[in-house]
Design a protein around this motif. Sequence first.
Motif, PDB file in Angstrom:
ATOM      1  N   VAL A 315       3.990 -18.236   8.950  1.00  0.00           N
ATOM      2  CA  VAL A 315       4.844 -17.776  10.053  1.00  0.00           C
ATOM      3  C   VAL A 315       5.803 -16.690   9.567  1.00  0.00           C
ATOM      4  CG1 VAL A 315       6.687 -18.465  11.637  1.00  0.00           C
ATOM      5  CG2 VAL A 315       4.672 -19.917  11.373  1.00  0.00           C
ATOM      6  N   ILE A 355       3.231  -7.023  20.638  1.00  0.00           N
ATOM      7  CA  ILE A 355       2.373  -7.633  21.668  1.00  0.00           C
ATOM      8  C   ILE A 355       0.942  -7.801  21.165  1.00  0.00           C
ATOM      9  CG2 ILE A 355       1.156  -7.006  23.816  1.00  0.00           C
ATOM     10  CD1 ILE A 355       3.590  -7.151  25.250  1.00  0.00           C
ATOM     11  N   TYR A 358       1.043 -10.878  19.264  1.00  0.00           N
ATOM     12  CA  TYR A 358       1.366 -11.976  20.196  1.00  0.00           C
ATOM     13  C   TYR A 358       0.101 -12.428  20.932  1.00  0.00           C
ATOM     14  CZ  TYR A 358       3.893 -14.120  24.212  1.00  0.00           C
ATOM     15  OH  TYR A 358       4.375 -14.958  25.182  1.00  0.00           O
ATOM     16  N   VAL A 359      -0.615 -11.454  21.480  1.00  0.00           N
ATOM     17  CA  VAL A 359      -1.831 -11.778  22.241  1.00  0.00           C
ATOM     18  C   VAL A 359      -2.888 -12.382  21.303  1.00  0.00           C
ATOM     19  CG1 VAL A 359      -3.707 -10.851  23.655  1.00  0.00           C
ATOM     20  CG2 VAL A 359      -1.378 -10.035  23.984  1.00  0.00           C
ATOM     21  N   LEU A 362      -2.065 -15.953  20.754  1.00  0.00           N
ATOM     22  CA  LEU A 362      -2.279 -16.766  21.956  1.00  0.00           C
ATOM     23  C   LEU A 362      -3.760 -16.971  22.239  1.00  0.00           C
ATOM     24  CD1 LEU A 362       0.337 -15.356  24.519  1.00  0.00           C
ATOM     25  CD2 LEU A 362       0.397 -17.563  23.380  1.00  0.00           C
ATOM     26  N   THR A 363      -4.532 -15.910  22.053  1.00  0.00           N
ATOM     27  CA  THR A 363      -5.935 -15.976  22.471  1.00  0.00           C
ATOM     28  C   THR A 363      -6.883 -16.295  21.314  1.00  0.00           C
ATOM     29  OG1 THR A 363      -6.289 -13.621  22.030  1.00  0.00           O
ATOM     30  CG2 THR A 363      -5.558 -14.224  24.247  1.00  0.00           C
ATOM     31  N   LEU A 412      -7.052  -9.812  25.611  1.00  0.00           N
ATOM     32  CA  LEU A 412      -6.799 -10.660  26.772  1.00  0.00           C
ATOM     33  C   LEU A 412      -8.036 -10.705  27.668  1.00  0.00           C
ATOM     34  CD1 LEU A 412      -4.479 -12.236  28.145  1.00  0.00           C
ATOM     35  CD2 LEU A 412      -3.950 -10.172  29.444  1.00  0.00           C
ATOM     36  N   PHE A 415     -10.734 -12.743  26.054  1.00  0.00           N
ATOM     37  CA  PHE A 415     -10.369 -14.163  26.116  1.00  0.00           C
ATOM     38  C   PHE A 415     -10.695 -14.711  27.503  1.00  0.00           C
ATOM     39  CE2 PHE A 415      -7.011 -17.360  27.137  1.00  0.00           C
ATOM     40  CZ  PHE A 415      -7.422 -18.338  26.261  1.00  0.00           C
ATOM     41  N   ARG A 416     -10.433 -13.931  28.516  1.00  0.00           N
ATOM     42  CA  ARG A 416     -10.720 -14.380  29.874  1.00  0.00           C
ATOM     43  C   ARG A 416     -12.215 -14.662  30.013  1.00  0.00           C
ATOM     44  NH1 ARG A 416     -10.106 -11.476  35.767  1.00  0.00           N
ATOM     45  NH2 ARG A 416     -10.840 -13.308  36.849  1.00  0.00           N
ATOM     46  N   SER A 419     -13.073 -17.794  27.813  1.00  0.00           N
ATOM     47  CA  SER A 419     -12.478 -19.079  28.177  1.00  0.00           C
ATOM     48  C   SER A 419     -12.976 -19.581  29.526  1.00  0.00           C
ATOM     49  CB  SER A 419     -10.952 -18.999  28.188  1.00  0.00           C
ATOM     50  OG  SER A 419     -10.512 -18.207  29.256  1.00  0.00           O
TER      51      SER A 419
ATOM     52  N   ARG B 311      -6.484 -22.429  30.389  1.00  0.00           N
ATOM     53  CA  ARG B 311      -6.006 -21.778  29.162  1.00  0.00           C
ATOM     54  C   ARG B 311      -5.737 -20.310  29.436  1.00  0.00           C
ATOM     55  NH1 ARG B 311     -10.327 -21.967  25.228  1.00  0.00           N
ATOM     56  NH2 ARG B 311      -8.932 -20.799  23.878  1.00  0.00           N
ATOM     57  N   PHE B 312      -6.654 -19.674  30.198  1.00  0.00           N
ATOM     58  CA  PHE B 312      -6.443 -18.261  30.487  1.00  0.00           C
ATOM     59  C   PHE B 312      -5.185 -18.067  31.319  1.00  0.00           C
ATOM     60  CE2 PHE B 312      -6.984 -14.598  33.332  1.00  0.00           C
ATOM     61  CZ  PHE B 312      -6.934 -13.595  32.367  1.00  0.00           C
ATOM     62  N   VAL B 315      -2.111 -18.122  29.161  1.00  0.00           N
ATOM     63  CA  VAL B 315      -1.968 -16.910  28.348  1.00  0.00           C
ATOM     64  C   VAL B 315      -1.583 -15.722  29.229  1.00  0.00           C
ATOM     65  CG1 VAL B 315      -3.228 -15.245  26.925  1.00  0.00           C
ATOM     66  CG2 VAL B 315      -3.516 -17.697  26.525  1.00  0.00           C
ATOM     67  N   LEU B 316      -2.253 -15.603  30.371  1.00  0.00           N
ATOM     68  CA  LEU B 316      -1.938 -14.505  31.294  1.00  0.00           C
ATOM     69  C   LEU B 316      -0.464 -14.550  31.680  1.00  0.00           C
ATOM     70  CD1 LEU B 316      -3.137 -12.173  33.071  1.00  0.00           C
ATOM     71  CD2 LEU B 316      -3.262 -13.847  34.920  1.00  0.00           C
ATOM     72  N   SER B 318       2.078 -15.859  29.998  1.00  0.00           N
ATOM     73  CA  SER B 318       2.922 -15.445  28.871  1.00  0.00           C
ATOM     74  C   SER B 318       2.892 -13.934  28.677  1.00  0.00           C
ATOM     75  CB  SER B 318       2.438 -16.105  27.571  1.00  0.00           C
ATOM     76  OG  SER B 318       2.550 -17.497  27.658  1.00  0.00           O
ATOM     77  N   VAL B 319       1.695 -13.364  28.641  1.00  0.00           N
ATOM     78  CA  VAL B 319       1.579 -11.938  28.341  1.00  0.00           C
ATOM     79  C   VAL B 319       2.189 -11.097  29.468  1.00  0.00           C
ATOM     80  CG1 VAL B 319      -0.009 -10.040  27.884  1.00  0.00           C
ATOM     81  CG2 VAL B 319      -0.457 -12.294  26.909  1.00  0.00           C
ATOM     82  N   SER B 357       9.548 -14.932  22.110  1.00  0.00           N
ATOM     83  CA  SER B 357       8.409 -15.713  22.576  1.00  0.00           C
ATOM     84  C   SER B 357       7.346 -15.835  21.469  1.00  0.00           C
ATOM     85  CB  SER B 357       7.839 -15.019  23.805  1.00  0.00           C
ATOM     86  OG  SER B 357       6.841 -15.783  24.390  1.00  0.00           O
ATOM     87  N   HIS B 361       5.950 -19.327  19.955  1.00  0.00           N
ATOM     88  CA  HIS B 361       4.553 -19.746  19.925  1.00  0.00           C
ATOM     89  C   HIS B 361       4.082 -20.066  18.511  1.00  0.00           C
ATOM     90  CE1 HIS B 361       3.277 -19.518  24.067  1.00  0.00           C
ATOM     91  NE2 HIS B 361       4.032 -18.448  24.205  1.00  0.00           N
ATOM     92  N   LEU B 362       4.594 -19.330  17.540  1.00  0.00           N
ATOM     93  CA  LEU B 362       4.181 -19.573  16.156  1.00  0.00           C
ATOM     94  C   LEU B 362       4.782 -20.872  15.617  1.00  0.00           C
ATOM     95  CD1 LEU B 362       4.480 -16.061  14.443  1.00  0.00           C
ATOM     96  CD2 LEU B 362       2.390 -17.282  15.002  1.00  0.00           C
TER      97      LEU B 362
END
Lengths: 421, 421
Positions: A315, A355, A358-359, A362-363, A412, A415-416, A419, B311-312, B315-316, B318-319, B357, B361-362
Amino acid sequence: MVQEKPVAVILAAGLGTRMGSGVCKPLVLLFNMPIIEHSLRALIARDFNVLVVYSNPALKEYLYKRFPKVQFVRNPHPERENGYSLYVAKDYVKDDFLLLMSDHYYSESFFERAAEGCSQDTAFVSSFCHDPQEATKVKVQSGKVVAIGKGLQDYNFYDTGMFYCTQEVLKHAERLVRQKHEVKLAEVFQSLADEGKLSAEIVEGKWIDIDTKEELKIAEEILREQIVKSEDGIISKCINRRVSLEISRFLIKYDFVTPNRLTVFSTLMGFITALLFYYGHYFIAGLMAQVTSIFDGCDGEIARIKHQRSRFGAVLDSVSDRYADIAIYLGMALSLSPTPLRMFAMFLACTGSIIFSYVWHLTKVRVREGGRDMRLFITMIGGVLSAIYPKFIILTLLAVGLLSHTCALISLYKFRTTSSQ
Amino acid sequence: MVQEKPVAVILAAGLGTRMGSGVCKPLVLLFNMPIIEHSLRALIARDFNVLVVYSNPALKEYLYKRFPKVQFVRNPHPERENGYSLYVAKDYVKDDFLLLMSDHYYSESFFERAAEGCSQDTAFVSSFCHDPQEATKVKVQSGKVVAIGKGLQDYNFYDTGMFYCTQEVLKHAERLVRQKHEVKLAEVFQSLADEGKLSAEIVEGKWIDIDTKEELKIAEEILREQIVKSEDGIISKCINRRVSLEISRFLIKYDFVTPNRLTVFSTLMGFITALLFYYGHYFIAGLMAQVTSIFDGCDGEIARIKHQRSRFGAVLDSVSDRYADIAIYLGMALSLSPTPLRMFAMFLACTGSIIFSYVWHLTKVRVREGGRDMRLFITMIGGVLSAIYPKFIILTLLAVGLLSHTCALISLYKFRTTSSQ
């Protein structure tokens, strides 16, 4: 219930002279660290109590200084082979234990499997072997080892020198030691296999018995595969890793160089890069950005090689990389007098570089092209060009910003797609 | 092996008239959605095939339109009680099934447990009950139900009306139906318990049997506890949730209002706020920031109530929140002519709102004070004050930036402390 720590016995009493360097074989350097130390650190990181069976006092001397908690027992008759070394350990282990060889390099998966333990005597076998001719072979039938030995004609796996042992193994070793002078380890386990008491566990992942300088080179290749991240971008792969691995090789011998300290150091380099940009030393700043990028790999490499990985370390690395990045782009932007376009370019680069990461977190979908290696490479090129024509600073910020935001959005989108399946 | 979908049977043939609204009880609205629909959606989200035993055609008509995959079977004799309703289902379920009541509201943990299945007939019991007098009690001994009934004096748990049933239950129901006219469900399970065939599973979490308007209110409280996030900051708790829950209550009846569409809508509101700031309409922009913050809660609320979480979607959410935030701070900064201080203030706010954020998340360590609710609240105050004195824009950016960076670093520090333990 208090769980006792698992025990591991490393056999390091071999006479091995084939390396010809005059150094006791387990102390031969693999990536600037003694072969035995790789296994030792992997075991200690997994909370094993380790017992080393040695014959050369130099080995004990070296290890004792660095790992005071390791236990040692001397084998006074190394010429009686490694079956005798195992026998020597018998008064020191009262329960089940892991047995492994001091001159083998095992990849992580072996220690991961070993840490899980077994319910009975088990040989960790592999379908991988770098030198089938020299290797000890194993014949496995319905999960049991039926034969083990170098000369085996009918075999389906290779012996990796790693075993999960109960006290039964020691009894067999003792019996054989009383019968003959030289007792090979394979004989001990063959005797166990004869009674149907030796299970086999197939472990994925590479390993190697290091006897020659060529094998030392192969071991280093296996080690490199272990420490280079699969998500490395193209700049990392082609440029950064080649240099960072050499830096890590140099740093590995210094105990005060911990992964977290390296992280802080690499962050400071990022801040220095930022200041250089801010004061308009674009050329040096650009080069410095690339150096920062290279150094960024060392903390992870050292952490992996020395088995010093930690959740906090990972981290800290991520967060401080983000701070170094945004400092650099702030420094670039503030080096010129402010205009709305420049503000916007800085905005894009700073937000994009966070970002993107970040993404990704998350993904878990990584678009490599937007990684830090690429962004800092662009920063380097941009910095060098800005030394000639300062407006390149804005182009650099825009390039970094557009690249990272685009890649974040691609992550993103991917991931969509995945997922929703 | 192909796993067959699990089956759930909802008993909805009761005559229940105590609510006095003239509406069939399972269709009584709980948070603007029929009581039965809450369970139905929870089951469908967990991939159950659902069979509804009904007597009122209006119920079938309502549900069939919205959930065409649900099966229905009519109980022609609702006056014969719910044991008879269970008997009516017997030709439609060939294997094990989950049994539950149409007029109960169960919190998530019940469906989570139910989805795991059981190996034998099991009553899901609870130590929670809002009205011990009216409740059906259960006596559990060494994991088995020994007695079940309303009048039980010696009991240790409450019957929640949810059971995991094998075909054995249907046999008992059939036998009782042949013996008597009115068969209560408790009698069926008592008969099973008499043979020592009914296990008990204690489920944590609240549930309620809704018979009166007061109980409907309690059900709504339980539902609110389910949908309000534990990590809500103080502004969320005290202001946003009160309003957003009312908006969600209104929106819940529209099927085209999906959580992801709400996320996109709330992001657009953020972008509009950004434009309002950019064009200097600080007062309206400030208010709009707070409206955006309120709307931000609705996607999650609707997703939870309608069991449409994904899940999507998470994430959506958050982003796009991050993009809305940085757009707002960019708009604020660009509304004034650029200076280095303004650039720096924008830099702090934009990077801070993402890094906060990111670190959360980390590390999974949340410092609530730096959350989006607080940042947008500060933005609102700042916006309104800037309408009087435009330089407040810079103060606002600095405040948001310093707050979020500080909280991010506190998260990191706390994580270090906890992860090293």
